[in-house]
Design a protein around this motif. Structure first.
Motif, short mmCIF file in Angstrom:
data_model
loop_
_atom_site.label_atom_id
_atom_site.label_comp_id
_atom_site.label_asym_id
_atom_site.label_seq_id
_atom_site.Cartn_x
_atom_site.Cartn_y
_atom_site.Cartn_z
N LYS A 1 0.84 -1.21 0.00
CA LYS A 1 0.00 0.00 0.00
C LYS A 1 0.87 1.25 0.00
O LYS A 1 0.61 2.21 -0.75
N ARG A 2 1.92 1.26 0.82
CA ARG A 2 2.81 2.42 0.88
C ARG A 2 3.57 2.59 -0.44
O ARG A 2 3.84 3.72 -0.86
N LYS A 3 3.91 1.47 -1.08
CA LYS A 3 4.59 1.55 -2.37
C LYS A 3 3.66 2.10 -3.43
O LYS A 3 4.07 2.93 -4.26
N GLU A 4 2.40 1.66 -3.43
CA GLU A 4 1.42 2.17 -4.38
C GLU A 4 1.18 3.66 -4.19
O GLU A 4 0.97 4.40 -5.15
N GLU A 5 1.21 4.10 -2.95
CA GLU A 5 0.96 5.51 -2.65
C GLU A 5 2.21 6.38 -2.79
O GLU A 5 2.15 7.59 -2.58
N GLY A 6 3.33 5.77 -3.13
CA GLY A 6 4.56 6.53 -3.32
C GLY A 6 5.17 7.06 -2.05
O GLY A 6 5.84 8.10 -2.05
N LYS A 7 4.97 6.34 -0.94
CA LYS A 7 5.47 6.81 0.34
C LYS A 7 6.83 6.21 0.71
O LYS A 7 7.44 6.62 1.70
N LEU A 8 7.29 5.22 -0.06
CA LEU A 8 8.56 4.57 0.25
C LEU A 8 9.72 5.26 -0.44
O LEU A 8 9.60 5.72 -1.59
N ALA A 9 10.85 5.33 0.23
CA ALA A 9 12.05 5.93 -0.35
C ALA A 9 12.73 4.94 -1.29
O ALA A 9 12.72 3.74 -1.06
N TYR A 10 13.33 5.47 -2.35
CA TYR A 10 14.07 4.64 -3.30
C TYR A 10 15.52 4.56 -2.82
O TYR A 10 16.14 5.59 -2.52
N THR A 11 16.08 3.35 -2.75
CA THR A 11 17.40 3.17 -2.15
C THR A 11 18.48 2.71 -3.14
O THR A 11 19.64 2.60 -2.76
N HIS A 12 18.11 2.43 -4.39
CA HIS A 12 19.11 1.99 -5.36
C HIS A 12 19.85 3.18 -5.96
O HIS A 12 19.59 4.33 -5.61
N GLU A 13 20.77 2.90 -6.88
CA GLU A 13 21.60 3.96 -7.46
C GLU A 13 21.56 3.91 -8.99
O GLU A 13 21.05 2.96 -9.57
N ASN A 14 22.11 4.95 -9.60
CA ASN A 14 22.29 5.02 -11.05
C ASN A 14 20.95 4.91 -11.79
O ASN A 14 20.86 4.29 -12.85
N HIS A 15 19.91 5.51 -11.23
CA HIS A 15 18.58 5.45 -11.82
C HIS A 15 18.27 6.76 -12.55
O HIS A 15 19.01 7.73 -12.47
N LYS B 1 3.76 11.64 -22.16
CA LYS B 1 5.19 11.74 -22.48
C LYS B 1 6.01 10.88 -21.53
O LYS B 1 6.96 10.19 -21.94
N THR B 2 5.64 10.92 -20.26
CA THR B 2 6.37 10.11 -19.27
C THR B 2 6.17 8.62 -19.53
O THR B 2 7.12 7.84 -19.43
N GLU B 3 4.95 8.24 -19.86
CA GLU B 3 4.67 6.83 -20.13
C GLU B 3 5.52 6.33 -21.30
O GLU B 3 6.10 5.24 -21.24
N THR B 4 5.61 7.15 -22.36
CA THR B 4 6.42 6.78 -23.51
C THR B 4 7.90 6.71 -23.14
O THR B 4 8.62 5.80 -23.56
N ALA B 5 8.33 7.68 -22.32
CA ALA B 5 9.74 7.72 -21.90
C ALA B 5 10.10 6.50 -21.08
O ALA B 5 11.17 5.91 -21.26
N ILE C 1 12.96 3.75 -22.00
CA ILE C 1 14.09 3.48 -21.10
C ILE C 1 14.19 1.99 -20.79
O ILE C 1 15.26 1.39 -20.86
N LEU C 2 13.06 1.39 -20.44
CA LEU C 2 13.06 -0.03 -20.07
C LEU C 2 13.43 -0.93 -21.25
O LEU C 2 14.08 -1.97 -21.07
N SER C 3 13.02 -0.54 -22.46
CA SER C 3 13.35 -1.35 -23.63
C SER C 3 14.77 -1.11 -24.12
O SER C 3 15.36 -1.98 -24.75
N SER C 4 15.33 0.07 -23.82
CA SER C 4 16.67 0.41 -24.28
C SER C 4 17.75 -0.22 -23.43
O SER C 4 18.83 -0.54 -23.91
N ASP C 5 17.49 -0.37 -22.14
CA ASP C 5 18.49 -0.89 -21.22
C ASP C 5 17.79 -1.82 -20.23
O ASP C 5 16.91 -1.39 -19.48
N SER C 6 18.20 -3.07 -20.22
CA SER C 6 17.54 -4.06 -19.36
C SER C 6 17.88 -3.90 -17.90
O SER C 6 17.33 -4.60 -17.04
N PHE C 7 18.80 -2.98 -17.57
CA PHE C 7 19.21 -2.79 -16.18
C PHE C 7 18.75 -1.45 -15.60
O PHE C 7 18.76 -1.28 -14.38
N SER C 8 18.41 -0.51 -16.44
CA SER C 8 18.02 0.82 -15.95
C SER C 8 16.72 0.77 -15.15
O SER C 8 15.80 0.02 -15.48
#
Length: 327
Positions: free
Chosen positions: A89-103, A112-116, A120-127
């Protein structure tokens, strides 16, 4: 904190029961592992019957385990299930902090964001992508582990802190489509860009603005690249009208899902001039077209490649993969 205390209490009780039943009946339960097995099958109400106490003290203690252990284990399992539900629920509501790097952080949700994100996901399998917006729930399915949503005002430091801006690879700021006046859109974009620069000036920032005349307003803010939303579309439409298929060519270059693509190429130490790089790359199936913003490579083939060169080539993904492997 209460859940941790409950888990700790359950752990202590299980250890206590395991040791006690073993001490009461060491002949029945040959080892602590066996007594632990008996305790857990008792708590979970499985009751295989392969081990059971034979003394009065052992049976009396087992009754105590029934009365306390089954209820305690049920509560613990319930809390664990609730924790997963709360986390989702907190993840769906955007309340959790992102802890990874190089994002890649994208500010503002829209078509525009949806297309972007798809690109991104199709261009790089790790991004991975972090979306910042004020929507009440994530616009992307939270099951997609490569996309994270952070709810909050993009002009506030706390929002970007939860998006881990200092460890990000780049930031894309899209103009707010909900604002009708172009100048007000760019004003909001400027406020967001100021926040990004203040928190992480080293992060590459791309900003969408509505009109070119707004660029001077960003003169005191670090923005690496501007995307002129309206003018870019208009210019591409004109070129397409004057020269057929121009829009198709441009689309191929900027999208990994169509035809030949634009890639960055590493400089081979054996190359001395642009001509060396051009002819070597063309033999491998890639066409050298630019060094950073300079696209006149074909007229500068005799010049030496500078140490800070950033070369771009046109080729397919297989060729680019081979180039990366070689260099």
């Amino acid at each position: 904190m209460k859940n941790l205390s409950l888990l700790f209490a359950a752990f202590i009780f299980i250890v206590f029961c395991t040791v006690t039943i073993y001490l009461l009946e060491p002949d029945t339960f040959e080892s602590l592992l066996t007594s632990f097995y008996f305790v857990m099958t008792t708590f979970s109400t499985v009751g295989y019957g392969d081990y059971s106490p034979v003394t009065g003290a052992g049976r009396l203690f087992t009754v105590l385990m029934y009365l306390l252990g089954i209820g305690l284990l049920g509560v613990v399992i319930g809390k664990i299930v609730d924790s997963f539900s709360i986390f989702r629920k907190r993840k769906e509501e955007g309340k959790l902090a992102y802890t990874h790097e190089n994002h890649i952080i994208i500010v503002g949700w829209g078509k525009k964001t949806e297309t972007a994100v798809e690109e991104i996901l199709s261009s790089d399998s790790f991004s991975e992508v972090v979306i910042i917006d004020t929507l009440p729930t994530s616009p992307i399915d939270v099951a997609n582990n490569r996309v994270h949503y952070v709810q909050g005002d993009a002009s506030e430091e706390e929002t970007f802190t939860r998006a881990n801006i200092k460890k990000a690879k780049s930031v894309i700021i899209f103009a707010d489509d909900m604002i009708q006046v172009p100048s007000l859109r760019d004003a909001k974009t400027l406020t967001t860009a100021i926040t990004v620069e203040r928190l992480a000036s080293h992060v590459h920032t791309t900003v969408e603005i509505m009109t070119k005349k707004q660029i001077p307003n960003f003169s005191h803010v670090k923005v690496d690249e501007f995307i002129l939303s309206q003018e870019t579309t208009s210019l591409l439409a004109v070129r397409s009208a004057m020269h057929q298929n121009v829009s198709t060519i441009v689309t191929q270059l900027i999208s990994r899902s169509r035809g030949e693509d634009l890639f960055e190429a590493k400089v081979d130490p054996k190359w001395q001039t642009y001509g060396d790089a051009f002819h070597d790359l063309i033999a491998k199936g890639a066409t050298l077209i630019a060094d950073r913003q300079q696209m006149d490579i074909n007229r500068r083939l005799h010049e030496e490649i500078p140490s800070d060169a950033v070369l771009y080539v046109i080729c397919n993904e297989d060729t680019h993969r081979k180039l990366i492997t070689k260099y």
